[in-house]
Scaffold this motif. Structure first.
Motif, PDB file in Angstrom:
ATOM      1  N   GLY A  86     -32.258-142.834   1.691  1.00 38.09           N
ATOM      2  CA  GLY A  86     -33.517-142.596   1.012  1.00 38.09           C
ATOM      3  C   GLY A  86     -34.713-142.647   1.940  1.00 38.09           C
ATOM      4  N   SER A  87     -35.719-143.403   1.538  1.00 35.80           N
ATOM      5  CA  SER A  87     -36.938-143.543   2.337  1.00 35.80           C
ATOM      6  C   SER A  87     -36.861-144.700   3.322  1.00 35.80           C
ATOM      7  CB  SER A  87     -38.144-143.739   1.418  1.00 35.80           C
ATOM      8  OG  SER A  87     -37.960-144.907   0.616  1.00 35.80           O
ATOM      9  N   ARG A 114     -25.778-142.019  10.244  1.00 36.42           N
ATOM     10  CA  ARG A 114     -25.559-141.088   9.134  1.00 36.42           C
ATOM     11  C   ARG A 114     -26.719-141.193   8.159  1.00 36.42           C
ATOM     12  NH1 ARG A 114     -20.428-143.036  10.375  1.00 36.42           N
ATOM     13  NH2 ARG A 114     -18.792-141.450  10.582  1.00 36.42           N
ATOM     14  N   GLY A 115     -27.274-140.038   7.795  1.00 34.79           N
ATOM     15  CA  GLY A 115     -28.362-140.000   6.829  1.00 34.79           C
ATOM     16  C   GLY A 115     -27.936-139.383   5.521  1.00 34.79           C
ATOM     17  N   VAL A 120     -32.225-134.209   7.138  1.00 33.36           N
ATOM     18  CA  VAL A 120     -31.931-134.359   8.557  1.00 33.36           C
ATOM     19  C   VAL A 120     -32.521-135.671   9.051  1.00 33.36           C
ATOM     20  CG1 VAL A 120     -31.822-131.882   8.984  1.00 33.36           C
ATOM     21  CG2 VAL A 120     -34.002-133.070   9.253  1.00 33.36           C
ATOM     22  N   LEU A 121     -32.006-136.170  10.172  1.00 35.35           N
ATOM     23  CA  LEU A 121     -32.474-137.431  10.738  1.00 35.35           C
ATOM     24  C   LEU A 121     -33.571-137.177  11.766  1.00 35.35           C
ATOM     25  CD1 LEU A 121     -29.166-139.465  11.232  1.00 35.35           C
ATOM     26  CD2 LEU A 121     -30.937-139.783   9.481  1.00 35.35           C
ATOM     27  N   ARG A 122     -34.541-138.065  11.786  1.00 36.90           N
ATOM     28  CA  ARG A 122     -35.628-138.014  12.771  1.00 36.90           C
ATOM     29  C   ARG A 122     -35.584-139.309  13.571  1.00 36.90           C
ATOM     30  NH1 ARG A 122     -39.727-134.732  13.829  1.00 36.90           N
ATOM     31  NH2 ARG A 122     -41.685-135.495  14.728  1.00 36.90           N
ATOM     32  N   VAL A 197     -35.132-144.641  12.966  1.00 38.84           N
ATOM     33  CA  VAL A 197     -34.435-143.455  12.482  1.00 38.84           C
ATOM     34  C   VAL A 197     -34.689-143.332  10.987  1.00 38.84           C
ATOM     35  CG1 VAL A 197     -32.247-142.213  12.398  1.00 38.84           C
ATOM     36  CG2 VAL A 197     -32.658-143.864  14.233  1.00 38.84           C
ATOM     37  N   THR A 198     -35.176-142.164  10.564  1.00 35.99           N
ATOM     38  CA  THR A 198     -35.510-141.931   9.159  1.00 35.99           C
ATOM     39  C   THR A 198     -34.959-140.595   8.692  1.00 35.99           C
ATOM     40  OG1 THR A 198     -37.626-140.946   9.810  1.00 35.99           O
ATOM     41  CG2 THR A 198     -37.637-143.298   9.274  1.00 35.99           C
ATOM     42  N   ASN A 199     -34.891-140.423   7.371  1.00 33.68           N
ATOM     43  CA  ASN A 199     -34.544-139.139   6.767  1.00 33.68           C
ATOM     44  C   ASN A 199     -35.801-138.299   6.594  1.00 33.68           C
ATOM     45  OD1 ASN A 199     -31.628-139.266   6.024  1.00 33.68           O
ATOM     46  ND2 ASN A 199     -32.299-141.052   4.835  1.00 33.68           N
ATOM     47  N   VAL A 200     -35.723-137.014   6.901  1.00 27.20           N
ATOM     48  CA  VAL A 200     -36.819-136.080   6.647  1.00 27.20           C
ATOM     49  C   VAL A 200     -36.225-134.783   6.121  1.00 27.20           C
ATOM     50  CG1 VAL A 200     -38.340-137.056   8.417  1.00 27.20           C
ATOM     51  CG2 VAL A 200     -36.803-135.172   9.014  1.00 27.20           C
TER      52      VAL A 200
END
Length: 526
Positions: A86-87, A114-115, A120-122, A197-200
């Motif tokens: 998620g966020s 893994r996201g 995609v991962l940032r 590392v975050t989801n975008v």
């Protein structure tokens, strides 16, 4: 280490397993071949490991010698498998277990990230960033480094390695998977790094596309407006192993710089060969036919794969941006005509067992020109011991019809290249098949006589070597394709001149001797 080699290490090998057992599911690495000059190293995820040495009864080599080092692991924040949901975010940092302000000795931290599916991962590195550097240059990062790969394994495409004090750019993966590695030796230590590392959401759109007989469009994000900075888009154009994909660039404006080192578009065919550990300690993911890397504004000839899916990657850095690219893709028709001054020819077909087909691939050059064609490879599913042409018949014809004189032919799998030169401005490849096959060839056109000058596609089977359009040569030897060029004088051809590489295009000042004429090289498979 020097062991008997082979694809997949089927003969002699050294394997490393997590824990106390040789369970195939716990195998970390498997090595073979001669790696004496650059020995490999392996890292387990637990505090126990098993090393297995296997030999057969044939070839013997000098063997191997290994050193075992103990270092911090996932429980101390060094590597492991992490999920970004998620966020939320995950934080990675170089381990400093003793609190002295510097990272530890002998680290080899490997994170598998893994996201969320569909995003995609940032990966963002924060200040301060300080990793030991080689003198004043961070080009090689031979000592300590932070490495990012676009995927989940050490064989995934390399994004970059970082060291020194310059903050790495934010990296957006092409999928919800990332592989991050931090390595240190036992010499100089710096403060290291911290990253999140975050989801975008992806700006690349759908990343899996299906090639059909209908022409479809793929273009850089925002085209015809400028593409974003720090971009990494990877698209898979899916096709079966025996379908040929054609790609035609209709627009190209990419700020690549020298050697396409900044922004670039890469096209390559996806193969199912396993990743191989190279002698220099790096992994090579073999993609089979290697296409090209493009930048600048020169639109290349239509690209044909020899069968199978195609991988298209677009990368940009943080400097200048341009309008990018527009690409049309589809399954290649059975019958086609080539009119460019150079090109690649791919053809593939999967038989149903009861059907057959005939394909015509015509090369049409300007009046007064001749054509050199190099047939590199044919793969079939049937062994033709009798050398009969009943199941497969490839004809290289000196003209534009099936009744033209035959220059050469092939009736089974081919691994030794065949080269022919037309007498005029047409050359026809005619394939009649009732069995499954794949073939790959290239050609170039010359207006100065057989095998003299022209535009020469060269094929390179090394996925880590850039293939840049517009490299130039004064003649070139292509496997089985070019012979020494006869030098003409007023009394005729009196001597022979070898083909030699050159680095510039001198169209305005090129010599008048036809056998010394300059030629433009396009890289592709060899």
């Amino acid at each position: 280490m020097d062991l008997e080699g082979g694809t997949g290490c089927p003969y002699d090998s050294v394997s490393v397993f997590d824990d106390r057992w040789t369970n195939p599911e716990e195998q970390v690495d498997k090595f073979c071949g001669n790696m004496t000059t650059s020995p490999p190293h392996s890292v387990t995820t637990s505090n126990q490991a098993t090393i297995q040495f296997v030999t057969d009864s044939s070839v013997q080599r000098t063997g191997f010698k290994a050193a075992v080092l103990f270092s911090v692991g996932p429980n101390q924040g060094c590597g492991g498998e992490l999920t970004v949901s998620g966020s939320g975010q995950q934080t990675l940092r170089s381990p400093d277990t003793d609190g002295d302000g510097g990272y530890e000795d002998d680290l080899d931290c490997r994170w598998l990230l893994r996201g969320d599916e569909g995003r995609v991962l940032r990966f963002t590195v924060h200040q301060p960033f300080n990793v030991e550097v080689n003198g004043s240059s961070s080009a090689a990062c031979p000592y300590d480094y932070l490495e990012v790969r676009d995927g989940l394994s050490p064989a995934a495409p390399l994004v970059d390695r970082y060291c020194g004090t310059q903050l790495p750019p934010a990296i957006t993966a092409s999928s919800s998977r990332l592989y991050v590695r931090f390595y240190s030796d036992r010499e100089i230590h710096r403060s290291g790094f911290t990253a999140t590392v975050t989801n975008v959401d992806s700006v690349c759109g759908r990343t899996t596309l299906a090639a059909t007989e209908t022409v479809q469009i793929l273009q850089s994000p925002g085209h015809p407006a400028q593409y974003p900075a720090n971009l990494l888009c990877v698209w898979t154009i899916a096709a079966t192993r025996y379908q040929t994909v054609q790609l035609h660039l209709t627009a190209l404006q990419i700020a690549g710089g020298p050697g396409c080192a900044r922004d670039r578009l890469t096209v390559e065919r996806i193969d199912q060969h396993p990743a191989q550990y190279r002698q220099d300690g790096t992994y090579s993911h073999y993609w089979g036919w290697v296409g090209d890397t493009y930048c600048g504004t020169t639109v290349p000839a239509t690209i044909y794969s020899p069968g199978g899916s195609v991988r298209v990657q677009f990368t940009s850095d943080s400097t200048d941006q341009m309008t990018g690219f527009r690409l049309e893709y589809s399954l290649a028709p059975c019958n086609r005509t080539y009119t460019a001054a150079y090109g690649t020819i791919g053809s593939a077909w999967e038989s149903t067992g009861t059907s057959s087909r005939t394909c015509h691939m015509l090369i049409q050059a300007p009046e007064g020109s001749v054509i050199t064609a190099n047939l590199f490879r044919i793969e079939t599913t049937y062994s033709n011991a009798a050398n009969s042409c009943d199941r497969l018949h490839l004809q290289l014809l000196d003209g534009n019809s099936r009744s033209s004189p035959q220059l050469n032919q092939a009736c089974e799998s081919l691994y030794t290249p065949i080269s022919v030169v037309s007498s005029g401005n047409h050359l026809l490849l005619r394939v009649t098949a009732s069995q499954t096959y794949k073939l790959f060839a290239n050609y170039f056109v010359s207006d100065v006589g057989a095998q003299c000058g022209g535009n020469v596609p060269r094929h390179v089977h090394d996925s880590d070597q850039p293939r840049l359009p517009g490299q130039l040569l004064q003649g070139v030897g292509v496997a089985g394709g070019l012979s020494p060029c006869r030098r003409h004088t007023s009394s005729g051809c009196t001597s022979q001149a070898p083909w030699t590489l050159a680095r510039e295009w001198a169209a305005a000042t090129r010599p008048t001797c036809p056998c010394s004429r300059w030629a433009r090289l396009e890289r592709g498979p060899s």
